[in-house]
Scaffold this active site. Structure first.
Site, PDB file in Angstrom:
ATOM      1  N   GLU A 355      32.814  44.893  54.291  1.00 50.15           N
ATOM      2  CA  GLU A 355      34.024  44.166  53.896  1.00 50.15           C
ATOM      3  C   GLU A 355      34.972  44.043  55.102  1.00 50.15           C
ATOM      4  OE1 GLU A 355      35.231  44.971  49.805  1.00 50.15           O
ATOM      5  OE2 GLU A 355      37.271  45.109  50.528  1.00 50.15           O
ATOM      6  N   LYS A 514      37.869  37.087  43.087  1.00 50.00           N
ATOM      7  CA  LYS A 514      38.817  37.440  42.026  1.00 50.00           C
ATOM      8  C   LYS A 514      39.302  36.195  41.284  1.00 50.00           C
ATOM      9  CE  LYS A 514      40.426  41.829  43.902  1.00 50.00           C
ATOM     10  NZ  LYS A 514      41.517  42.736  44.182  1.00 50.00           N
TER      11      LYS A 514
HETATM   12  C1  G6Q Z   1      39.105  46.894  49.173  1.00 52.46           C
HETATM   13  C2  G6Q Z   1      39.059  45.632  48.498  1.00 52.46           C
HETATM   14  C3  G6Q Z   1      38.604  45.669  47.058  1.00 52.46           C
HETATM   15  C4  G6Q Z   1      39.646  46.261  46.109  1.00 52.46           C
HETATM   16  C5  G6Q Z   1      39.224  45.945  44.677  1.00 52.46           C
HETATM   17  C6  G6Q Z   1      40.169  46.515  43.655  1.00 52.46           C
HETATM   18  O1  G6Q Z   1      39.466  47.063  50.312  1.00 52.46           O
HETATM   19  O2  G6Q Z   1      40.256  44.953  48.636  1.00 52.46           O
HETATM   20  O3  G6Q Z   1      37.408  46.341  46.907  1.00 52.46           O
HETATM   21  O4  G6Q Z   1      39.781  47.611  46.299  1.00 52.46           O
HETATM   22  O5  G6Q Z   1      39.096  44.571  44.526  1.00 52.46           O
HETATM   23  O6  G6Q Z   1      41.459  46.031  43.837  1.00 52.46           O
HETATM   24  P1  G6Q Z   1      42.669  46.690  43.097  1.00 52.46           P
HETATM   25  O7  G6Q Z   1      42.768  48.114  43.525  1.00 52.46           O
HETATM   26  O8  G6Q Z   1      43.870  45.886  43.476  1.00 52.46           O
HETATM   27  O9  G6Q Z   1      42.372  46.607  41.625  1.00 52.46           O
END
Ligand code: G6Q
Length: 545
Positions: A355, A514
């Site tokens: 990522e 998302k």
């Molecule tokens: C991590 C990413 C992604 C994120 C999830 C959950 O670096 O951005 O994996 O952690 O999409 O996001 P939330 O914690 O905002 O629910």
């Protein structure tokens, strides 16, 4: 200040590395070892209870010197300084990258926008401590007066993978609480987990940095409904906690203020297990173990920040990875821990590494014309030896492997541990040496095969060897060494991102995901399907029919 933008391929070192590659690619590791008896000493680093042997790599002293020169030419030193000093190096999100502040010492000063964040970090740590201790000891009880037996972490991606990996890794240090993870929006998972739970004795921890993630909110809402089938609305205060930057949304969900754990936008999701995102870790193994893990990471931070690059474990491992990725065109790297406790370690790093460095636009906004992020995969040894190791030994692809092992086991079964570690050492040796046609010939001759049979079989039994590996040998799997090991890979990610001239701390590909599902969800819920390509349209019709 932002990181500089320097095209690594424009450096002198890069050009000389290309030449070095052309001149040295024919070398066999076997010969390099024969030529230099001190190779293992020259190419290894001892730091605290970590021994990192990188001598089984296709490098010469000149290669390493050029890789280190590359780090200098892209001004890695300046980047490291900016990384630790709260600069907004996550430019596309206009944020600092300060997960290291989460494990800094209480006496440290870490300025983000001119404000020292350490007092706030320690305030939250204190909250994690009192909350987790009250749950573990049974002081804090459920709505019918019973102590808690189960904890459910509801979160996805960075709000799931870290805590899940660490709780598995530290299973030896675990207390009586049973920890469950609900991440996927797959309702079958939620309903399977709920079947095992008693609402009277279960604590739910909703972890979402944004508190807008569809999967997490859907799961949390389903769970809340399930909980309210037996309990009253006021009981939510005893059974739900939340970790987020979005305090407004948490309040809307009905979580009691004393169960709210703040997070900060200067901590990326995939680097957040050190924050209150790790609340389930503190609940599972106790606050002291959680804090010791943080101190292990802090020591690695110190090593990374201060050690000269040639003695700096994350820097050296990052440079080696670049060597294979950009000069040998290796596309993947395997991470193989010889510990079942680390069964989720590769999956965790898959997110951290892919990522962060899965980017194709450089820090000036131009498309790069060289390879960036490596593909990461792996499973624990010895199981993986009985599965995909065949391809590493005899396939057509070059796959550098990190072997991670421990000198002492936790349960102290020496017989088992010797067998496990014999495999660990034997594999790196075999990957390096291979088996020559002469050796195979002798072996088959010994089996009394005819000359014709030998000639027929021989090509299949030859192993080219020359497969690069790093060996990370650590004293024992403890909260401290685990913290240091995770931090090691975090810094390796940073170094590679700096050298590839990309932004490692945004994740627009994840953000895309998302939003994408939203439109199609409407198509699934409504009678009409909006316009799509032919394939998607047909699939949607089939799904709804
Ligand atoms: C991590 C990413 C992604 C994120 C999830 C959950 O670096 O951005 O994996 O952690 O999409 O996001 P939330 O914690 O905002 O629910």
């Amino acid at each position: 200040m932002a990181l500089q933008s320097i095209d690594p391929t424009s450096t002198k070192a890069w050009k000389n590395l290309r030449k070095n590659y052309e001149n040295s690619k024919g070398n066999h590791l076997r010969d390099l070892f024969a030529a230099d008896p001190n190779r293992a000493i020259a190419f290894s680093l001892q730091w605290n209870d970590f021994l990192v042997d990188f001598s089984k790599n296709r490098i010469t002293k000149e290669t390493l010197a050029l890789l280190l020169q590359l780090a200098d030419e892209v001004d890695l030193k300046d980047a490291v300084q900016k990384y630790f000093s709260g600069d907004r190096i996550n430019v596309t999100e206009n944020r600092a990258v300060q997960h290291t502040a989460l494990r800094a010492k209480k006496t440290a000063t870490v300025l983000v926008d001119g404000e020292n964040v350490i007092p706030e970090v320690y305030e939250v740590k204190e909250h994690i401590k009192t909350f987790s201790e009250a749950i573990i000891s049974g002081k804090k009880k459920g709505y019918t007066g019973k102590p808690f037996t189960d904890v459910v972490n509801i979160g996805i991606g960075g709000s799931d993978l870290g805590p899940e990996m660490v709780i598995k890794a530290l299973q030896f240090y675990k207390n009586h609480l049973k920890i469950h993870f609900i991440s996927n929006v797959d309702g079958d998972l939620v309903h399977e987990v709920l079947q095992e739970l008693n609402p009277e004795t279960t604590l739910f921890v909703i972890v979402s940095k944004t508190f807008t993630t569809q999967e997490t909110l859907t799961n949390a809402t389903t769970i809340k409904k399930w909980f309210l089938k037996q309990a009253q609305h006021k009981d939510i205060a005893d059974h739900f906690a939340a970790v987020s930057t979005n305090t407004k949304k948490i309040a809307e969900f009905g979580i009691a203020a004393e169960n709210v754990f703040p997070m900060w936008d200067w901590v990326g999701g995939r680097f957040s297990l050190w924050s209150a995102v790790g609340l389930s870790i503190a609940l599972a193994v106790g606050y002291d173990n959680f804090d010791t893990m943080l101190s292990g990471a802090q020591q690695m931070d110190e090593h990374f920040r201060t050690a000269e690059f040639d003695k700096n474990i994350p820097v050296v491992l990052a440079l080696l990875s670049i060597w294979y990725n950009n000069f040998y065109n290796a596309e993947t790297e395997a991470i193989i821990p010889y510990s079942q406790y680390l069964s989720r370690f590769s999956a965790y790093l898959q997110q951290g590494i892919m990522e962060s460095n899965g980017k194709s636009v450089d820090r000036s906004g131009q498309r790069v014309d060289y390879q960036t992020g490596t593909i990461i995969w792996g499973e624990p040894g010895t199981n993986s030896q009985h599965a995909f190791f065949q391809l590493i030994h005899q396939g057509t692809k070059l796959i550098p492997v990190d072997f991670i092992g421990f000198k002492k086991s936790l349960h102290g079964d020496v017989e088992h541990h010797n067998k496990l570690m014999a495999n660990f050492f034997a594999q790196t040796e075999a990957l390096m040496n291979g088996k020559t046609p002469e050796e195979v010939y002798k072996e088959l001759e010994g089996l009394k095969l005819s000359e014709e049979q030998i000639q027929k079989l021989l090509p299949f039994k030859v192993f080219e060897g020359n497969k690069p590996t790093n060996t990370i040998l650590i004293e024992q799997l403890t909260p401290k060494s685990l913290g240091a090991l995770i931090a090691l890979y975090e810094h390796k990610i940073f170094v590679q991102g700096v050298i590839w001239n990309i932004f490692s701390y945004d994740q627009w590909g994840v953000e895309l995901g998302k939003h994408l599902a939203g439109t199609i969800l409407k198509d699934l819920q409504n009678s009409e399907i909006a316009d799509h390509d032919g394939s998607t349209m047909r699939l949607l019709q089939a799904f709804k029919s």
